[in-house]
Design a protein around this motif. Sequence first.
Motif, mmCIF file in Angstrom:
data_model
loop_
_atom_site.group_PDB
_atom_site.id
_atom_site.type_symbol
_atom_site.label_atom_id
_atom_site.label_comp_id
_atom_site.label_asym_id
_atom_site.label_seq_id
_atom_site.Cartn_x
_atom_site.Cartn_y
_atom_site.Cartn_z
ATOM 1 N N LEU A 117 -5.400 2.117 4.878
ATOM 2 C CA LEU A 117 -4.671 3.170 4.164
ATOM 3 C C LEU A 117 -4.719 4.522 4.866
ATOM 4 O O LEU A 117 -3.970 5.410 4.514
ATOM 5 N N TYR A 118 -5.592 4.689 5.837
ATOM 6 C CA TYR A 118 -5.918 6.020 6.335
ATOM 7 C C TYR A 118 -5.032 6.543 7.462
ATOM 8 O O TYR A 118 -4.998 7.744 7.702
ATOM 9 N N TYR A 119 -4.348 5.667 8.181
ATOM 10 C CA TYR A 119 -3.678 6.099 9.407
ATOM 11 C C TYR A 119 -2.178 5.943 9.316
ATOM 12 O O TYR A 119 -1.658 5.009 8.716
ATOM 13 N N THR A 120 -1.439 6.846 9.965
ATOM 14 C CA THR A 120 0.019 6.826 9.895
ATOM 15 C C THR A 120 0.590 5.516 10.430
ATOM 16 O O THR A 120 1.587 5.007 9.905
ATOM 17 N N TRP A 121 -0.053 4.949 11.451
ATOM 18 C CA TRP A 121 0.494 3.734 12.050
ATOM 19 C C TRP A 121 0.340 2.503 11.166
ATOM 20 O O TRP A 121 0.891 1.446 11.465
ATOM 21 N N ARG A 137 0.839 -1.194 0.000
ATOM 22 C CA ARG A 137 0.000 0.000 0.000
ATOM 23 C C ARG A 137 0.874 1.244 0.000
ATOM 24 O O ARG A 137 1.942 1.274 0.610
ATOM 25 N N LEU A 138 0.416 2.259 -0.692
ATOM 26 C CA LEU A 138 1.128 3.529 -0.744
ATOM 27 C C LEU A 138 0.159 4.644 -0.390
ATOM 28 O O LEU A 138 -1.005 4.609 -0.806
ATOM 29 N N GLY A 139 0.659 5.603 0.330
ATOM 30 C CA GLY A 139 -0.202 6.708 0.715
ATOM 31 C C GLY A 139 0.529 8.030 0.681
ATOM 32 O O GLY A 139 1.764 8.085 0.716
ATOM 33 N N THR A 163 -8.275 3.099 -4.826
ATOM 34 C CA THR A 163 -7.800 4.379 -4.314
ATOM 35 C C THR A 163 -8.818 4.975 -3.338
ATOM 36 O O THR A 163 -10.022 4.754 -3.483
ATOM 37 N N VAL A 164 -8.296 5.710 -2.383
ATOM 38 C CA VAL A 164 -9.149 6.404 -1.427
ATOM 39 C C VAL A 164 -8.587 7.801 -1.210
ATOM 40 O O VAL A 164 -7.385 8.032 -1.374
ATOM 41 N N TYR A 165 -9.461 8.730 -0.830
ATOM 42 C CA TYR A 165 -9.075 10.119 -0.667
ATOM 43 C C TYR A 165 -9.710 10.708 0.587
ATOM 44 O O TYR A 165 -10.802 10.316 0.997
ATOM 45 N N ALA A 166 -9.009 11.681 1.150
ATOM 46 C CA ALA A 166 -9.617 12.483 2.196
ATOM 47 C C ALA A 166 -10.693 13.355 1.569
ATOM 48 O O ALA A 166 -10.573 13.766 0.406
ATOM 49 N N ASP A 167 -11.723 13.646 2.324
ATOM 50 C CA ASP A 167 -12.841 14.426 1.782
ATOM 51 C C ASP A 167 -12.386 15.784 1.251
ATOM 52 O O ASP A 167 -12.920 16.270 0.242
ATOM 53 N N PHE A 168 -11.407 16.389 1.902
ATOM 54 C CA PHE A 168 -11.028 17.744 1.517
ATOM 55 C C PHE A 168 -10.242 17.814 0.209
ATOM 56 O O PHE A 168 -9.960 18.899 -0.281
ATOM 57 N N VAL A 169 -9.877 16.652 -0.377
ATOM 58 C CA VAL A 169 -9.172 16.677 -1.664
ATOM 59 C C VAL A 169 -9.939 15.980 -2.780
ATOM 60 O O VAL A 169 -9.508 15.993 -3.927
ATOM 61 N N LYS A 170 -11.069 15.399 -2.463
ATOM 62 C CA LYS A 170 -11.841 14.702 -3.479
ATOM 63 C C LYS A 170 -12.226 15.656 -4.605
ATOM 64 O O LYS A 170 -12.689 16.760 -4.368
#
Length: 124
Positions: A105-109, A33-35, A58-65
């Motif tokens: 994919l969503y979290y830094t950890w 996975r790449l983010g 692919t997934v995106y944060a709402d503020f960049v969709k």
Amino acid sequence: QVQLVESGGGLVQAGGSLRLSCAVSGRTFSSYRLGWFRKAPGKEREFVAGVSWSGGSTVYADFVKGRFTISEDNAKNTVYLQMNSLKPEDTAVYYCAAASGGGGLYYTWEYNYWGQGTQVTVSS
């Protein structure tokens, strides 16, 4: 060991575009996975976009969709972040991250490897 090197940051006026690149080298995996994340001054590092290499989802944060697009070039082992309609609030250091195998994919950890970051500054 996996190495990630970002490039493509810079200064752009609001409404402009930039394309960030992240070259992935070193050990490769059958699936990973790449983010892209970003960190603005005084704020936490936040998720921007992610891609599951093997599946291509692919997934995106709402503020960049609708404004940002993540893509990959398997032949070049490179992942891109095309950023259009940039806003001053997009100003941040942008980081590429990678993790082996399946998972979120969503979290830094959820990521094992990180690039050094590239500065994006959007002027008003």
